[in-house]
Motif scaffolding. Structure first.
Motif, PDB file in Angstrom:
ATOM      1  N   ALA A  91     -27.174 -16.406   2.050  1.00  0.00           N
ATOM      2  CA  ALA A  91     -26.396 -15.634   1.080  1.00  0.00           C
ATOM      3  C   ALA A  91     -26.586 -16.147  -0.345  1.00  0.00           C
ATOM      4  O   ALA A  91     -26.744 -15.360  -1.286  1.00  0.00           O
ATOM      5  CB  ALA A  91     -24.923 -15.647   1.456  1.00  0.00           C
ATOM      6  N   LYS A 149     -22.165 -15.008  -4.705  1.00  0.00           N
ATOM      7  CA  LYS A 149     -21.901 -14.918  -3.266  1.00  0.00           C
ATOM      8  C   LYS A 149     -20.590 -14.167  -3.020  1.00  0.00           C
ATOM      9  O   LYS A 149     -20.470 -13.422  -2.036  1.00  0.00           O
ATOM     10  CB  LYS A 149     -21.828 -16.325  -2.654  1.00  0.00           C
ATOM     11  CG  LYS A 149     -23.173 -17.025  -2.533  1.00  0.00           C
ATOM     12  CD  LYS A 149     -23.008 -18.452  -1.998  1.00  0.00           C
ATOM     13  CE  LYS A 149     -22.415 -18.468  -0.599  1.00  0.00           C
ATOM     14  NZ  LYS A 149     -22.337 -19.843  -0.050  1.00  0.00           N
ATOM     15  N   LEU A 167     -21.243 -10.515  -2.959  1.00  0.00           N
ATOM     16  CA  LEU A 167     -21.823 -10.083  -1.685  1.00  0.00           C
ATOM     17  C   LEU A 167     -20.739  -9.931  -0.624  1.00  0.00           C
ATOM     18  O   LEU A 167     -20.765  -8.989   0.186  1.00  0.00           O
ATOM     19  CB  LEU A 167     -22.876 -11.093  -1.214  1.00  0.00           C
ATOM     20  CG  LEU A 167     -24.138 -11.221  -2.070  1.00  0.00           C
ATOM     21  CD1 LEU A 167     -25.066 -12.278  -1.466  1.00  0.00           C
ATOM     22  CD2 LEU A 167     -24.867  -9.893  -2.196  1.00  0.00           C
ATOM     23  N   TYR A 168     -19.778 -10.843  -0.641  1.00  0.00           N
ATOM     24  CA  TYR A 168     -18.694 -10.782   0.333  1.00  0.00           C
ATOM     25  C   TYR A 168     -17.836  -9.525   0.100  1.00  0.00           C
ATOM     26  O   TYR A 168     -17.449  -8.840   1.050  1.00  0.00           O
ATOM     27  CB  TYR A 168     -17.830 -12.037   0.223  1.00  0.00           C
ATOM     28  CG  TYR A 168     -16.655 -12.048   1.169  1.00  0.00           C
ATOM     29  CD1 TYR A 168     -16.815 -12.300   2.528  1.00  0.00           C
ATOM     30  CD2 TYR A 168     -15.365 -11.784   0.693  1.00  0.00           C
ATOM     31  CE1 TYR A 168     -15.738 -12.290   3.399  1.00  0.00           C
ATOM     32  CE2 TYR A 168     -14.280 -11.774   1.549  1.00  0.00           C
ATOM     33  CZ  TYR A 168     -14.471 -12.031   2.906  1.00  0.00           C
ATOM     34  OH  TYR A 168     -13.401 -12.024   3.768  1.00  0.00           O
ATOM     35  N   GLU A 180     -19.583  -6.530   1.300  1.00  0.00           N
ATOM     36  CA  GLU A 180     -19.511  -6.459   2.759  1.00  0.00           C
ATOM     37  C   GLU A 180     -18.156  -5.918   3.208  1.00  0.00           C
ATOM     38  O   GLU A 180     -18.083  -5.065   4.118  1.00  0.00           O
ATOM     39  CB  GLU A 180     -19.740  -7.852   3.352  1.00  0.00           C
ATOM     40  CG  GLU A 180     -19.709  -7.872   4.876  1.00  0.00           C
ATOM     41  CD  GLU A 180     -19.874  -9.274   5.452  1.00  0.00           C
ATOM     42  OE1 GLU A 180     -19.630  -9.446   6.655  1.00  0.00           O
ATOM     43  OE2 GLU A 180     -20.235 -10.201   4.683  1.00  0.00           O
ATOM     44  N   PRO A 228     -24.649  -7.871   6.059  1.00  0.00           N
ATOM     45  CA  PRO A 228     -25.703  -8.882   6.231  1.00  0.00           C
ATOM     46  C   PRO A 228     -26.635  -8.501   7.382  1.00  0.00           C
ATOM     47  O   PRO A 228     -26.208  -7.904   8.375  1.00  0.00           O
ATOM     48  CB  PRO A 228     -24.917 -10.161   6.544  1.00  0.00           C
ATOM     49  CG  PRO A 228     -23.558  -9.913   5.977  1.00  0.00           C
ATOM     50  CD  PRO A 228     -23.305  -8.457   6.134  1.00  0.00           C
ATOM     51  N   ARG A 269     -24.309 -16.184   6.620  1.00  0.00           N
ATOM     52  CA  ARG A 269     -24.801 -14.834   6.492  1.00  0.00           C
ATOM     53  C   ARG A 269     -26.216 -14.848   5.935  1.00  0.00           C
ATOM     54  O   ARG A 269     -26.511 -15.598   5.000  1.00  0.00           O
ATOM     55  CB  ARG A 269     -23.871 -14.008   5.581  1.00  0.00           C
ATOM     56  CG  ARG A 269     -22.585 -13.601   6.287  1.00  0.00           C
ATOM     57  CD  ARG A 269     -21.481 -13.281   5.322  1.00  0.00           C
ATOM     58  NE  ARG A 269     -20.387 -12.581   5.985  1.00  0.00           N
ATOM     59  CZ  ARG A 269     -19.518 -13.154   6.804  1.00  0.00           C
ATOM     60  NH1 ARG A 269     -19.603 -14.456   7.071  1.00  0.00           N
ATOM     61  NH2 ARG A 269     -18.567 -12.446   7.368  1.00  0.00           N
ATOM     62  N   TYR A 270     -27.038 -13.990   6.506  1.00  0.00           N
ATOM     63  CA  TYR A 270     -28.434 -13.896   6.080  1.00  0.00           C
ATOM     64  C   TYR A 270     -28.757 -12.449   5.718  1.00  0.00           C
ATOM     65  O   TYR A 270     -28.220 -11.505   6.301  1.00  0.00           O
ATOM     66  CB  TYR A 270     -29.363 -14.364   7.203  1.00  0.00           C
ATOM     67  CG  TYR A 270     -29.216 -15.836   7.537  1.00  0.00           C
ATOM     68  CD1 TYR A 270     -30.029 -16.790   6.944  1.00  0.00           C
ATOM     69  CD2 TYR A 270     -28.247 -16.249   8.457  1.00  0.00           C
ATOM     70  CE1 TYR A 270     -29.889 -18.138   7.262  1.00  0.00           C
ATOM     71  CE2 TYR A 270     -28.089 -17.588   8.769  1.00  0.00           C
ATOM     72  CZ  TYR A 270     -28.915 -18.528   8.167  1.00  0.00           C
ATOM     73  OH  TYR A 270     -28.776 -19.869   8.475  1.00  0.00           O
ATOM     74  N   TYR A 271     -29.633 -12.329   4.725  1.00  0.00           N
ATOM     75  CA  TYR A 271     -30.011 -11.003   4.244  1.00  0.00           C
ATOM     76  C   TYR A 271     -31.528 -10.884   4.226  1.00  0.00           C
ATOM     77  O   TYR A 271     -32.256 -11.879   4.113  1.00  0.00           O
ATOM     78  CB  TYR A 271     -29.474 -10.767   2.824  1.00  0.00           C
ATOM     79  CG  TYR A 271     -27.964 -10.771   2.734  1.00  0.00           C
ATOM     80  CD1 TYR A 271     -27.250  -9.583   2.761  1.00  0.00           C
ATOM     81  CD2 TYR A 271     -27.251 -11.969   2.637  1.00  0.00           C
ATOM     82  CE1 TYR A 271     -25.860  -9.581   2.690  1.00  0.00           C
ATOM     83  CE2 TYR A 271     -25.870 -11.979   2.566  1.00  0.00           C
ATOM     84  CZ  TYR A 271     -25.178 -10.780   2.591  1.00  0.00           C
ATOM     85  OH  TYR A 271     -23.811 -10.792   2.525  1.00  0.00           O
TER      86      TYR A 271
END
Length: 248
Positions: free
Chosen positions: A8, A19, A22-23, A26, A33, A42-44
């Motif tokens: 992330a 970050k 991104l959360y 989501e 993710p 978490r991976y993207y």
């Protein structure tokens, strides 16, 4: 872990967001993710940067996250196009507003620079290379001239040099809205510091001062200068201007 997955933090850095952003994306269902490990990491995928770019673009255009969510859920391409067309129109409107703001700031900056260089009560000459467009209306008493209603370039006109009294309001407008043109040419001017109560009767003195320097023709422009720009509440800087009479 395969190389095409990004943590992330790495992904956020590539996308120029945090970050936390991104959360939030989501949680709103905007960006899921590609992989969530049992430890919560978490991976993207790199290609998901396109989604983030779209979100940030729409946010810059004034869209809320709820609006963006609705946009992403649209299946009708014509509806998506309509939404983007509306945003594009807003951009054009904002661009026009920013252009006007830039022109206003340039005007004020130039005036400040000139006043600092010239000072008060010194008659100078200037050349107006391009005409200025004004909206001129009859002067009404008990109406305060101020930038809120007249913009940053405004003032009064004395059209009758025998009467020597201001009789018109003017403000700078676009050529389409203008009913008066200040022609290109050579002008004489000076700045003076006046109390608000002194301004209405000062035109007679200004005319005498300019006429002693150069033969001039009507009108006499009294260009008001917002006291707020100078940080002073008890006086105004006024610029008196008149066109020089050309010898035939």
């Amino acid at each position: 872990m395969k190389e095409n997955y990004l943590l992330a933090g790495q992904f956020a850095k590539i996308c120029h967001v945090t970050k936390k952003a991104l959360y939030v994306y989501e949680q709103k269902g905007l960006l899921t993710p590609a992989l969530v490990k049992s430890n919560g990491y978490r991976y993207y995928r790199l290609e998901q940067a396109d989604v983030v770019a779209t979100i940030t673009l729409l946010q810059k255009l004034g869209s809320s996250l709820n609006e963006i969510e609705s946009f992403f859920h649209l299946t009708d391409l014509s509806a998506k196009k309509a939404y983007l067309d509306a945003k594009r129109k807003a951009v054009f409107k904002q661009r026009a507003m920013l252009k006007q703001m830039d022109e206003s700031l340039a005007f004020v900056t130039k005036r400040l620079q000139d006043f600092a260089a010239v000072g008060e009560n010194k008659v100078c000459q200037e050349v107006l290379n391009q005409p200025k467009y004004y909206q001129v209306t009859a002067l009404k008493h008990n109406i305060s001239l101020n930038p809120t209603s007249f913009g940053l370039e405004y003032g009064t006109l004395t059209t009758d040099f025998l009467d020597k009294k201001p009789d018109k309001f003017f403000k700078a407008v676009s050529p389409k809205k203008a009913n008066f043109i200040k022609p290109a040419g050579r002008y004489v001017y000076f700045y003076v510091r006046l109390k608000n109560a002194e301004i209405p009767r000062y035109a007679k003195k200004a005319l005498k001062k300019l006429q002693a320097f150069e033969p001039i023709i009507p009108p006499l422009y009294q260009e008001d200068f917002s006291s707020a720009v100078l940080g002073q509440d008890d006086y105004f800087i006024v610029k008196y201007v008149a066109e020089v009479k050309q010898n035939k």
